[in-house]
Enzyme design. Structure first.
Site, short mmCIF file in Angstrom:
data_model
loop_
_atom_site.label_atom_id
_atom_site.label_comp_id
_atom_site.label_asym_id
_atom_site.label_seq_id
_atom_site.Cartn_x
_atom_site.Cartn_y
_atom_site.Cartn_z
N SER A 121 8.54 0.87 0.53
CA SER A 121 9.33 1.24 -0.64
C SER A 121 10.79 1.52 -0.30
O SER A 121 11.64 1.60 -1.17
CB SER A 121 8.72 2.48 -1.33
OG SER A 121 8.97 3.63 -0.57
N LYS A 158 12.08 8.85 0.04
CA LYS A 158 12.83 8.27 -1.08
C LYS A 158 14.27 8.77 -1.07
O LYS A 158 14.61 9.74 -0.39
CB LYS A 158 12.19 8.67 -2.43
CG LYS A 158 10.80 8.10 -2.67
CD LYS A 158 10.84 6.65 -3.08
CE LYS A 158 9.42 6.15 -3.38
NZ LYS A 158 8.57 6.15 -2.16
#
Lengths: 199, 199
Positions: A121, A158
DNA sequence: TGACACCCCACACGTCTGTGTGGTATACAT
DNA sequence: ATGTATACCACACAGACGTGTGGGGTGTCA
């Protein structure tokens, strides 16, 4: 900035000091040097040290034991080269951009751990699966920082972002969508470094 | 994999030793440690050193001045966590996957240097501009390895590949084309690690 | 010929340094 | 209740250690 040339003997003494520092992690005493070279007088060694000091190869702090300091950079670091030239047997000083000091990164911070990255991701941020991220534990972060967050007991890496009044965990991969920060999300720490090892 | 925990005070002493070695390039004496912490007795310091030795953080050679040696493997290892659980004030041992030894990364190899990456030709391999690649100097490499090569005095990071009888330096970016290895190209070393630091 | 760097020695002084032997006190687990 | 780890202290001793002061000799350059 050319250093005066050393005689063969002087270079041998310097070499011994260098090796002693390298193997013992501390400079030798005057008498240790004398013993190695078979000098029966400490004065002999002192004369050599004076020569080495005068020529700029070592520094000596007065009245301290093992106070010989080699004039060179960073025992604890590897040189960062700005450019590389062909056929170099050793590193030219003028090419050294700085020193990479990994240890300070870790040692100064007690609450640091590494986390192995799962998933892709963050791939567009250069954080690949199986990379290790070094995380400094903290429960707050600033916008734009790369963080480790817990989403329902699951750790994830993230970017932290804000849109209006809401905070989002933003992946660096168009195949994933941002995750809104709510009560199920908590910040574990900030990513301070990414390390990838090849074998 | 045992790494006995230090008390706060013990860690402070260890930190002082570390800093002393780093700045003075030689370990401190017992009395220097005592002076820093305001201890009026050398015995106090000796007790601390004993604890640090017992826990494996330092080694001490007997009857020698400044004989404290830092055990790097213990100092610079950070735990690698497989997963992270919520509400942890400290790290649960069973979650530790292993230890990342940044120190070995740098110091195991003599001829190692770091190179700052310029350009985005390896971006799909997760090597971004301004990353540091750790390079082990060697003049040969195997297929598929990430290497640093010199092309006309210019250093570049690429994958090494073979097509038929020819060797190619292959970028990890579709905007660039592979470069055929000829007499203008030489291999400087192999990329053993990628390090990126955030601020 | 004189100045100077180099390469050694002997010996002494005073402080530095690691170590030894003792002690006090608190906290905590068994 | 006892042991063990932690966190300090006082004091002493012998050898390590840097430094000082004196000396010797060789070689080189001006």
């Amino acid at each position: 900035m050319d250093k005066p040339k050393l005689t063969t003997k002087q270079r041998e003494v310097l070499k011994f000091i260098y090796n002693a520092v390298k193997t013992d992690h501390r400079p030798p005493t005057i008498r240790e040097i004398a013993a190695y070279f078979g000098f029966s007088s400490t004065g002999t060694v002192r004369d050599y040290l004076r020569a080495l000091v005068d020529k700029g190869y070592v520094k000596i702090a007065a009245n301290k034991s093992r106070a010989i300091e080699l004039v060179r950079e960073a025992l604890f670091a590897v040189p960062i080269l700005g450019r590389v030239r062909a056929g170099l047997p050793s590193l030219a000083v003028e090419e050294i951009e700085g020193y990479l000091n990994l240890d300070s990164l870790v040692f100064s911070e007690e609450d640091t751990f590494a986390l192995r990255v799962k998933g892709d991701s963050m791939i567009e941020a250069g954080i690949m699966p199986d990379d290790l991220v070094l995380v400094r534990r903290q429960n707050a972060a600033q916008m734009g920082e790369t963080i480790v967050a817990l989403i329902n007991e699951e750790a994830t890496v993230k970017h932290l972002s804000r849109r209006g009044n809401d905070y989002y965990l933003v992946p660096a991969n168009p195949n994933y969508t941002p995750i809104k920060v709510d009560e199920n999300v908590s910040i574990v720490g900030k990513v301070i470094s990414v390390v990838r090892r090849f074998h």
